[in-house]
Scaffold this active site. Structure first.
Site, PDB file in Angstrom:
ATOM      1  CB  CYS A 278       9.791  -7.214   4.726  1.00 49.41           C
ATOM      2  SG  CYS A 278       8.774  -5.727   4.469  1.00 49.41           S
TER       3      CYS A 278
ATOM      4  CB  VAL B 144      -0.921  -0.006   1.239  1.00 49.20           C
ATOM      5  CG1 VAL B 144      -1.780   1.262   1.269  1.00 49.20           C
ATOM      6  CG2 VAL B 144      -1.818  -1.240   1.252  1.00 49.20           C
TER       7      VAL B 144
ATOM      8  CD  GLU C 221       7.326  -8.566   2.192  1.00 50.12           C
ATOM      9  OE1 GLU C 221       6.791  -7.474   1.876  1.00 50.12           O
ATOM     10  OE2 GLU C 221       8.224  -9.098   1.520  1.00 50.12           O
TER      11      GLU C 221
ATOM     12  CB  CYS D 150      12.681  -5.066   1.301  1.00 54.54           C
ATOM     13  SG  CYS D 150      11.674  -4.513   2.695  1.00 54.54           S
TER      14      CYS D 150
HETATM   15  N1  THU Z   1       7.678  -4.158  -1.817  1.00 59.39           N
HETATM   16  C1  THU Z   1       7.002  -5.046  -1.036  1.00 59.39           C
HETATM   17  O1  THU Z   1       5.780  -4.958  -0.886  1.00 59.39           O
HETATM   18  N2  THU Z   1       7.720  -6.012  -0.400  1.00 59.39           N
HETATM   19  C2  THU Z   1       9.060  -6.188  -0.525  1.00 59.39           C
HETATM   20  O2  THU Z   1       9.637  -7.024   0.160  1.00 59.39           O
HETATM   21  C3  THU Z   1       9.802  -5.385  -1.503  1.00 59.39           C
HETATM   22  C4  THU Z   1       9.105  -4.189  -2.022  1.00 59.39           C
HETATM   23  C5  THU Z   1       6.906  -3.095  -2.458  1.00 59.39           C
HETATM   24  C6  THU Z   1       7.161  -1.733  -1.850  1.00 59.39           C
HETATM   25  C7  THU Z   1       6.788  -0.816  -2.993  1.00 59.39           C
HETATM   26  O3  THU Z   1       5.395  -0.545  -2.904  1.00 59.39           O
HETATM   27  C8  THU Z   1       7.062  -1.627  -4.232  1.00 59.39           C
HETATM   28  O4  THU Z   1       7.243  -2.971  -3.814  1.00 59.39           O
HETATM   29  C9  THU Z   1       8.299  -1.182  -4.996  1.00 59.39           C
HETATM   30  O5  THU Z   1       9.410  -1.169  -4.169  1.00 59.39           O
END
Ligand code: THU
Length: 148
Positions: free
Chosen positions: A110, A64, A76, A107
């Site tokens: 997370c 989001v 996450e 990432c």
């Molecule tokens: N993103 C995630 O939702 N989880 C991750 O572990 C890596 C990145 C999302 C964050 C952002 O909204 C988009 O991916 C681009 O970075």
């Protein structure tokens, strides 16, 4: 309330899933389904995450974003919030996908969230196979470090 670290944080014993006991295709489908609910107008990179809980529940989350780019919530983050909002417990298996359904690695931030809520034995679905969280976040900082 349930604000203490999960029981069995060291990952030993009950509640752990073995790689083969997890229906990974089903879990990935949960992740793809929730990915379609992502709010990612800025990056145009929708993400969906799904995990099994040690009581058999499935929890999911999607990313989001926000006009203030830096406060975007990763998929996450939503998943961990859903875990606690639906009764807590310990994550045993985790998967995460992008728009195309390709597996994504969490990432750094997370990984820390997953460590806290799954411990070293949490099974993580990766492009090179299922690996324990202890490989995804080696030498992790965790709740026990606060008590040293
Ligand atoms: N993103 C995630 O939702 N989880 C991750 O572990 C890596 C990145 C999302 C964050 C952002 O909204 C988009 O991916 C681009 O970075």
């Amino acid at each position: 309330m349930t604000n203490s670290p999960p029981e069995g944080f060291d990952g030993a014993g009950a509640g752990s899933d073995s790689v083969d006991s997890v229906d990974w295709e089903s879990l990935r489908k949960h992740a793809r389904d929730i990915m379609s609910r992502a709010y990612a107008p800025y990056s145009k990179f929708p993400v969906g995450a799904a995990a099994l809980v040690d009581d058999g529940r499935v929890v999911v989350g999607c990313n989001v974003e926000n006009a203030a780019y830096g406060v975007a919530l990763c998929a996450e983050c939503g998943l961990i919030s859903a875990l606690h909002a639906s009764g807590g417990g310990k994550l045993t298996a985790f998967t995460c996908v992008d728009l195309r359904g390709n597996l994504l690695m969490p990432c750094g931030r997370c990984r820390q969230l997953l460590w806290e809520n799954g411990g070293p034995d949490l099974l993580v679905d990766t492009a090179r196979g299922v690996v324990p969280m202890s490989e995804v976040l080696p030498d992790a900082f965790g709740p026990e470090d606060l008590n040293r």
